[in-house]
Motif scaffolding. Structure first.
Motif, PDB file in Angstrom:
ATOM      1  N   ALA A  57      -5.100 -28.588  56.558  1.00  0.00           N
ATOM      2  CA  ALA A  57      -6.259 -28.827  55.695  1.00  0.00           C
ATOM      3  C   ALA A  57      -7.370 -27.817  55.934  1.00  0.00           C
ATOM      4  N   ARG A  58      -7.261 -27.035  56.995  1.00  0.00           N
ATOM      5  CA  ARG A  58      -8.323 -26.085  57.362  1.00  0.00           C
ATOM      6  C   ARG A  58      -7.732 -24.715  57.677  1.00  0.00           C
ATOM      7  N   GLY A  59      -7.019 -24.199  56.723  1.00  0.00           N
ATOM      8  CA  GLY A  59      -6.527 -22.838  56.840  1.00  0.00           C
ATOM      9  C   GLY A  59      -5.363 -22.646  57.785  1.00  0.00           C
ATOM     10  N   GLY A  60      -4.767 -23.742  58.279  1.00  0.00           N
ATOM     11  CA  GLY A  60      -3.641 -23.622  59.201  1.00  0.00           C
ATOM     12  C   GLY A  60      -4.041 -23.331  60.632  1.00  0.00           C
ATOM     13  N   HIS A  61      -5.153 -23.922  61.081  1.00  0.00           N
ATOM     14  CA  HIS A  61      -5.585 -23.707  62.466  1.00  0.00           C
ATOM     15  C   HIS A  61      -4.567 -24.307  63.428  1.00  0.00           C
ATOM     16  N   LYS A  62      -4.084 -23.477  64.341  1.00  0.00           N
ATOM     17  CA  LYS A  62      -3.089 -23.913  65.324  1.00  0.00           C
ATOM     18  C   LYS A  62      -3.679 -23.870  66.730  1.00  0.00           C
ATOM     19  N   THR A  63      -3.212 -24.759  67.573  1.00  0.00           N
ATOM     20  CA  THR A  63      -3.668 -24.813  68.958  1.00  0.00           C
ATOM     21  C   THR A  63      -2.472 -24.665  69.886  1.00  0.00           C
ATOM     22  N   TYR A  64      -2.571 -23.725  70.828  1.00  0.00           N
ATOM     23  CA  TYR A  64      -1.459 -23.342  71.688  1.00  0.00           C
ATOM     24  C   TYR A  64      -1.753 -23.617  73.165  1.00  0.00           C
ATOM     25  N   ASP A  65      -0.694 -23.830  73.919  1.00  0.00           N
ATOM     26  CA  ASP A  65      -0.755 -23.980  75.375  1.00  0.00           C
ATOM     27  C   ASP A  65      -0.306 -22.667  76.006  1.00  0.00           C
ATOM     28  N   LEU A  66      -1.242 -21.955  76.673  1.00  0.00           N
ATOM     29  CA  LEU A  66      -0.889 -20.698  77.335  1.00  0.00           C
ATOM     30  C   LEU A  66      -0.167 -20.927  78.653  1.00  0.00           C
ATOM     31  N   ASN A  67      -0.217 -22.168  79.158  1.00  0.00           N
ATOM     32  CA  ASN A  67       0.490 -22.512  80.397  1.00  0.00           C
ATOM     33  C   ASN A  67       0.134 -21.576  81.537  1.00  0.00           C
ATOM     34  N   GLY A 113     -12.447 -29.746  68.010  1.00  0.00           N
ATOM     35  CA  GLY A 113     -13.641 -28.918  67.931  1.00  0.00           C
ATOM     36  C   GLY A 113     -13.556 -27.898  66.818  1.00  0.00           C
ATOM     37  N   ALA A 114     -12.373 -27.297  66.651  1.00  0.00           N
ATOM     38  CA  ALA A 114     -12.188 -26.318  65.584  1.00  0.00           C
ATOM     39  C   ALA A 114     -12.320 -26.984  64.210  1.00  0.00           C
ATOM     40  N   ALA A 115     -11.792 -28.193  64.084  1.00  0.00           N
ATOM     41  CA  ALA A 115     -11.826 -28.893  62.795  1.00  0.00           C
ATOM     42  C   ALA A 115     -13.250 -29.240  62.380  1.00  0.00           C
ATOM     43  N   VAL A 116     -14.021 -29.800  63.295  1.00  0.00           N
ATOM     44  CA  VAL A 116     -15.368 -30.220  62.903  1.00  0.00           C
ATOM     45  C   VAL A 116     -16.291 -29.019  62.693  1.00  0.00           C
ATOM     46  N   THR A 117     -16.025 -27.934  63.416  1.00  0.00           N
ATOM     47  CA  THR A 117     -16.820 -26.726  63.190  1.00  0.00           C
ATOM     48  C   THR A 117     -16.537 -26.170  61.804  1.00  0.00           C
ATOM     49  N   TRP A 118     -15.267 -26.144  61.422  1.00  0.00           N
ATOM     50  CA  TRP A 118     -14.889 -25.735  60.066  1.00  0.00           C
ATOM     51  C   TRP A 118     -15.611 -26.609  59.044  1.00  0.00           C
ATOM     52  N   ASN A 162     -19.261 -27.864  54.697  1.00  0.00           N
ATOM     53  CA  ASN A 162     -20.052 -28.913  54.052  1.00  0.00           C
ATOM     54  C   ASN A 162     -21.538 -28.593  53.999  1.00  0.00           C
ATOM     55  N   VAL A 163     -22.043 -27.836  54.978  1.00  0.00           N
ATOM     56  CA  VAL A 163     -23.472 -27.526  55.018  1.00  0.00           C
ATOM     57  C   VAL A 163     -23.790 -26.234  54.276  1.00  0.00           C
ATOM     58  N   PHE A 164     -22.940 -25.210  54.428  1.00  0.00           N
ATOM     59  CA  PHE A 164     -23.234 -23.894  53.856  1.00  0.00           C
ATOM     60  C   PHE A 164     -22.261 -23.447  52.774  1.00  0.00           C
ATOM     61  N   GLY A 165     -21.204 -24.220  52.569  1.00  0.00           N
ATOM     62  CA  GLY A 165     -20.211 -23.814  51.581  1.00  0.00           C
ATOM     63  C   GLY A 165     -19.328 -22.675  52.058  1.00  0.00           C
ATOM     64  N   ARG A 166     -19.265 -22.476  53.380  1.00  0.00           N
ATOM     65  CA  ARG A 166     -18.485 -21.376  53.944  1.00  0.00           C
ATOM     66  C   ARG A 166     -17.042 -21.834  54.171  1.00  0.00           C
ATOM     67  N   ASN A 167     -16.092 -21.094  53.657  1.00  0.00           N
ATOM     68  CA  ASN A 167     -14.681 -21.473  53.707  1.00  0.00           C
ATOM     69  C   ASN A 167     -13.978 -20.793  54.878  1.00  0.00           C
TER      70      ASN A 167
END
Length: 536
Positions: A243-253, A284-289, A294-299
């Motif tokens: 829903a947000r550009g395909g943001h992925k979160t990885y484990d660098l281990n 954190g990435a989701a809510v920042t997006w 929602n505030v500035f219209g920045r995609n």
């Protein structure tokens, strides 16, 4: 701690906070001006789809040669369109990079403003470029040697200098022919290094250097039970936010390169063990997006609908977090003894805001522009924390108050009186450009607090503040919502790569005039807040 996720559920509408890109170290007026009233709609940017933005940039590029001639550039200078912002009142702000005789011009970026009242230009440097030759008397190898020497002075481990590229250095004083060399390696605390060194192509003198990796610091995180957007692939769920550009979160281990492994789970209930850090970063990435949209219209960070990605569990006992524009990603260490991942919501948002700065003004991470870069992330980190309305981490004007970096519960920075941390500066002075960017950010943080809340004593969400002014004046705030809109508009349509405090004042005044009118209470409050921190 268990964290629940629901597939394809957008992250909490007002759910997380944004923090800063470097948490700690252990004049042109556009638009028509209304004499009074809230002009909040006319000066705000229109929301463009990714395809509309691409088309606008392509259109600007097709007319770049004509634009260059109209604004008085020489025949050797060409413009490269990088971004276009269109306001609701019809004003168009086009951001360009510049070349000279085919060479990149560092510090040559500019913004062309097209409004009903006419055309105007904001340049990073007004100096005329007129080089006698673009043939360098200094060999590239000598420039590389100088850059490696600069990295050695910084104690950069595993330093490896890339081949120097010939450029025009126009960020300071008279433009000259130069080399830019990027030295990669590892900083003293384990953070990757991308040290940019500028060397005069005639004398061999080092002209400038800056670190491109923008860092943050902390020790713990907690955000409670939060919703996540995930993707199901076969029988497995992934931390992949479609829903947000395909943001992925990885484990660098505990690795220090690559992306590591995408977090997966057999069910869509996440948390515990190594997953918790991944969940916090993903949230954190989701809510920042959501905040920026929602505030500035920045995609998204680059306003193109494409997501960055997050990497957690970086290195061994790495007490830091950082943004890198080269990988377009956020990276988080696990803290002392790998016990407290630095994936706090405010850290995540701060780092992503560095990405927004890199995609817009490109404020160089050194000197006064570096302090403004840092402050921008603190400002939007604070704004998102209030936006989140998270009961576990209520909105405040304290930076990094949850990560307990000092072990005594004190925050990293204070916006109402930055000097309370013992290192940050409350007001501008002539030597502030020589202060570490984490502390030269203080005056801009102080400006934002004063503009939002005003001076003197007050209690907000249970936190006591007492904000002084350099000149003893009393400042009346206009509210955080208006203050953040003014800063964002200035960042995206007024600031350039080498904006300093004086230019930031001009830029925010122009932004306030565009949004609210140049005789408005908001415009006057911006001027008063800058005067209160000694920028006049």
């Amino acid at each position: 701690m268990r964290l629940t996720a629901t597939p394809r559920t957008t992250a909490l509408r007002a759910a997380a906070l944004v923090a800063s890109a470097a948490m700690v170290v252990v004049g042109v007026q556009t638009g028509s001006a209304s004499a009074s009233g809230d002009r909040d709609s006319g000066g705000l940017p229109l929301t463009l789809s990714a395809s509309q933005r691409t088309a606008a940039i392509q259109e600007a590029q097709s007319g770049a040669s004509a634009t260059a001639a109209k604004i008085g550039l020489s025949g050797k200078e060409k413009l490269i369109a990088r971004d276009v912002v269109k306001d609701a009142d019809g004003t168009v702000h086009t951001r360009y990079e510049r070349t000279y005789d085919g060479l990149p011009v560092l510090g040559g970026d500019l913004i062309v403003h097209e409004a009903k009242a006419g055309r105007s230009v904001t340049k990073a440097n007004d100096a005329t470029i007129a080089l006698p030759s673009t043939d360098a008397s200094l060999a590239p190898a000598a420039a590389k040697k100088s850059a490696l020497s600069a990295a050695a002075d910084q104690k950069t481990a595993k330093a490896d200098g890339q081949a120097p590229r010939k450029v025009v250095w126009a960020a300071q004083g008279k433009p000259v022919l130069a080399y830019e060399t990027v030295v990669t390696g590892v900083q003293k605390d384990g953070t990757p290094s991308e040290l940019h060194v500028i060397t005069d192509a005639a004398s061999g003198k080092k002209l400038y250097q800056y670190e491109a990796i923008e860092t943050g610091t902390g020790t713990s995180t907690y955000s409670g039970t939060v919703p996540l957007t995930t993707t199901k692939s076969g029988s497995q769920y992934q931390l992949n936010d479609g829903a947000r550009g395909g943001h992925k979160t990885y484990d660098l281990n505990q690795g220090t390169s690559g992306t590591g492994s995408l977090f997966t789970n057999s069910t869509d209930t996440w948390g515990g063990g190594r997953q918790t850090a991944g969940v916090d970063a993903h949230y954190g990435a989701a809510v920042t997006w959501d905040f920026y949209k929602n505030v500035f219209g920045r995609n998204g960070i680059r306003n193109d609908g494409k997501a960055a990605y997050s990497r957690v569990h970086y290195g061994n006992s790495y007490v830091n977090a950082f943004w890198s524009d080269s990988c377009f990603c956020m990276t988080y260490g696990d803290g002392q003894n790998n016990k407290n991942p630095l994936t706090a919501l405010d850290v995540a948002a701060h780092e992503m805001s560095h990405g927004v700065t890199a995609a817009t003004a490109k404020l160089v991470y050194s000197g006064e522009s570096g302090g403004l870069n840092e402050a921008t992330s603190d400002i939007f980190g604070t704004a998102v924390e209030f936006y989140a309305n998270n009961k576990t981490d209520v909105g405040d004007y304290l930076i990094g108050e949850k990560i307990n970096i000092y072990g005594d519960g004190k925050p990293l920075r204070y916006m109402d009186k930055p000097s309370k941390d013992g290192k940050s500066k409350d007001s501008w002075y002539s030597g502030i450009g020589g202060v570490d960017v984490h502390y030269s950010s203080g005056p801009a943080n102080h400006f934002f607090y004063l503009l939002s809340e005003g001076s003197g004593k007050k209690t907000i969400n249970g936190v006591d503040y007492d904000s002084p002014t350099a000149d003893g004046s009393k400042v009346t705030g206009i509210g955080r919502d208006k203050a953040q809109k003014i800063w964002y508009k200035a960042l995206t349509t007024q600031f350039t790569s080498n904006t300093n405090y004086a230019k930031a004042r001009t830029g925010t005044l122009n932004a306030a005039a565009s949004l609210y009118g140049n005789n408005s209470a908001e415009y006057k409050a911006v001027a008063a807040a800058w005067s209160a921190i000694n920028v006049k």
